[in-house]
Design an enzyme around this catalytic site. Structure first.
Site, PDB file in Angstrom:
ATOM      1  N   ARG A   1       0.865  -1.169   0.000  1.00 37.24           N
ATOM      2  CA  ARG A   1       0.000   0.000   0.000  1.00 37.24           C
ATOM      3  C   ARG A   1       0.910   1.231   0.000  1.00 37.24           C
ATOM      4  NH1 ARG A   1      -2.035  -3.472   4.087  1.00 37.24           N
ATOM      5  NH2 ARG A   1      -4.141  -4.296   3.645  1.00 37.24           N
TER       6      ARG A   1
ATOM      7  N   LYS B   1      -2.038  -2.346   7.954  1.00 37.95           N
ATOM      8  CA  LYS B   1      -3.226  -1.861   8.657  1.00 37.95           C
ATOM      9  C   LYS B   1      -3.311  -2.477  10.048  1.00 37.95           C
ATOM     10  CE  LYS B   1      -6.297  -0.757   4.781  1.00 37.95           C
ATOM     11  NZ  LYS B   1      -7.608  -1.071   4.146  1.00 37.95           N
TER      12      LYS B   1
ATOM     13  N   HIS C   1      -2.189   2.413  -6.087  1.00 40.41           N
ATOM     14  CA  HIS C   1      -2.731   1.155  -5.580  1.00 40.41           C
ATOM     15  C   HIS C   1      -2.896   0.122  -6.696  1.00 40.41           C
ATOM     16  CE1 HIS C   1      -4.098  -0.526  -1.807  1.00 40.41           C
ATOM     17  NE2 HIS C   1      -5.116  -1.105  -2.401  1.00 40.41           N
TER      18      HIS C   1
ATOM     19  N   ARG D   1      -0.313  -2.539  -6.586  1.00 40.15           N
ATOM     20  CA  ARG D   1      -0.601  -3.593  -5.599  1.00 40.15           C
ATOM     21  C   ARG D   1      -1.602  -4.595  -6.193  1.00 40.15           C
ATOM     22  NH1 ARG D   1      -0.887  -4.821   0.018  1.00 40.15           N
ATOM     23  NH2 ARG D   1      -2.972  -5.294   0.803  1.00 40.15           N
TER      24      ARG D   1
ATOM     25  N   HIS E   1      -3.627  -9.248   4.012  1.00 41.59           N
ATOM     26  CA  HIS E   1      -5.079  -9.253   4.192  1.00 41.59           C
ATOM     27  C   HIS E   1      -5.441 -10.100   5.410  1.00 41.59           C
ATOM     28  CE1 HIS E   1      -6.037  -8.312  -0.313  1.00 41.59           C
ATOM     29  NE2 HIS E   1      -5.782  -7.222   0.389  1.00 41.59           N
TER      30      HIS E   1
ATOM     31  N   TYR F   1      -9.407 -10.974  -6.437  1.00 44.78           N
ATOM     32  CA  TYR F   1      -8.480 -11.057  -7.571  1.00 44.78           C
ATOM     33  C   TYR F   1      -8.764 -12.269  -8.460  1.00 44.78           C
ATOM     34  CZ  TYR F   1      -6.018  -7.417  -5.063  1.00 44.78           C
ATOM     35  OH  TYR F   1      -5.714  -6.234  -4.429  1.00 44.78           O
TER      36      TYR F   1
END
Length: 309
Positions: A164, A188, A255, A258, A281, A290
């Site tokens: 990110r 995150k 992004h 990514r 994730h 994806y």
């Protein structure tokens, strides 16, 4: 007001009230909890706008579900995106949870707000040829850029490690192990993960770090012309410039590198759970988006190449 201002400075323009003091305490608490700069900025913006809506501020006890729903309706009236509304409601839930634990209110009223559903969007992905062409041509003399080695390293790491933008700008020198080719990433929720560094990214980083001109004491890998840590805004501007000049597409977003990282790995046969770990994730369902991109790629290849399509 600058985003870097302290909570008391940000809220100084509002009249003293129970709500203002609670928000100030909440933002200071988040800062002590070592939330990321990006998260702190969002909390500050969302809480300041909430206080602005309820100015003059009523007593905390009078902010019931109906009042919060009225505030939430105002967000729809502003035509904010579903993602923005969900984020602001989430910020408010965190604020009221803080207030509840500090006995500033009887209950977390915000948890009764219904979050709008987020539409599942197919990620925008660059094809491998476009990424390679962009990265390989960053050093062109005619582009006349001041830091071509830094810029190339930025794209090599964005695409090569699937980061990110906030993770990229947060990378410090102690996070990089060029010999073993590993990168420590703070994602995150302050979750750390290790990302392998490809040979191309390794070489680009070596060349850049050899001439990196940082201010005294600055530990950031990627620095701006002042020698300070580069900002996410600057990375967006750099991406827009090169995408415009080399790909003819100023809409390319950082992004997308990514997204491209994940999709290209999946197309090459990588395991979905391995991609989940590489991306950081927390849920496999996020990574599964994806697979839809990969299926659409297969359909395009089939329609283009098969004689009976």
């Amino acid at each position: 007001m600058s985003i870097s201002a302290s909570p008391s400075e940000r809220l100084a323009r509002f009249e003293a009230s129970e709500l203002r003091e609670a928000i100030s305490g909440f933002l200071e608490d988040r800062e002590r909890q070592s939330s990321s700069v990006h998260t702190l900025r969002n909390y500050a913006i969302d809480c300041e706008q909430f206080l602005e809506y309820f100015t003059p501020a009523p007593p905390m006890a009078s902010l019931g579900v109906n009042e919060l729903r009225e505030w939430m309706a105002s967000l729809y009236d502003k035509n904010l995106s579903t993602v923005s509304i969900r984020r602001k409601v989430s910020s408010l839930r965190s604020f009221f949870h803080y207030c509840r634990t500090r006995e500033l209110c009887d209950k977390n009223t915000a948890k009764y707000l219904k979050l709008p559903k987020t539409p599942k969007k197919v990620p925008q992905v660059l094809d491998a040829e476009a990424v390679n062409f962009l990265v390989d041509n960053i050093g062109k003399a005619e582009l006349n850029r001041p830091f071509p080695k830094r810029d190339r390293a930025i794209f090599e790491v964005l695409y090569g490690c699937g980061l990110r933008v906030s993770e990229l700008v947060g990378v410090s020198l102690e996070d990089v192990d060029l010999e073993e080719r590993w990168l420590k990433v703070l994602g995150k929720g302050n979750k750390e993960r290790m990302s392998p560094i490809g040979f191309s990214a390794q070489e680009a980083l070596r060349l850049y770090l050899a001439e990196r001109a940082a201010a005294p004491g600055e530990t950031a890998v990627f620095v701006n012309y002042k020698g300070a840590r580069i900002t996410t805004r600057a990375v967006h501007q750099i991406t827009k410039f090169y995408a415009s000049m080399l790909l003819g597409d100023p809409s390319v977003h950082p992004h997308e590198f990514r997204h491209s990282f994940a999709t290209h790995l999946l197309n090459a046969g990588a395991d979905l759970r391995a991609i989940q770990e590489l991306l950081g994730h927390s849920s496999l369902s996020t990574t599964q988006l994806y697979t839809k991109v990969a299926i659409e790629d297969l359909e395009r290849v089939y329609q283009k190449a098969h004689p009976k399509a």
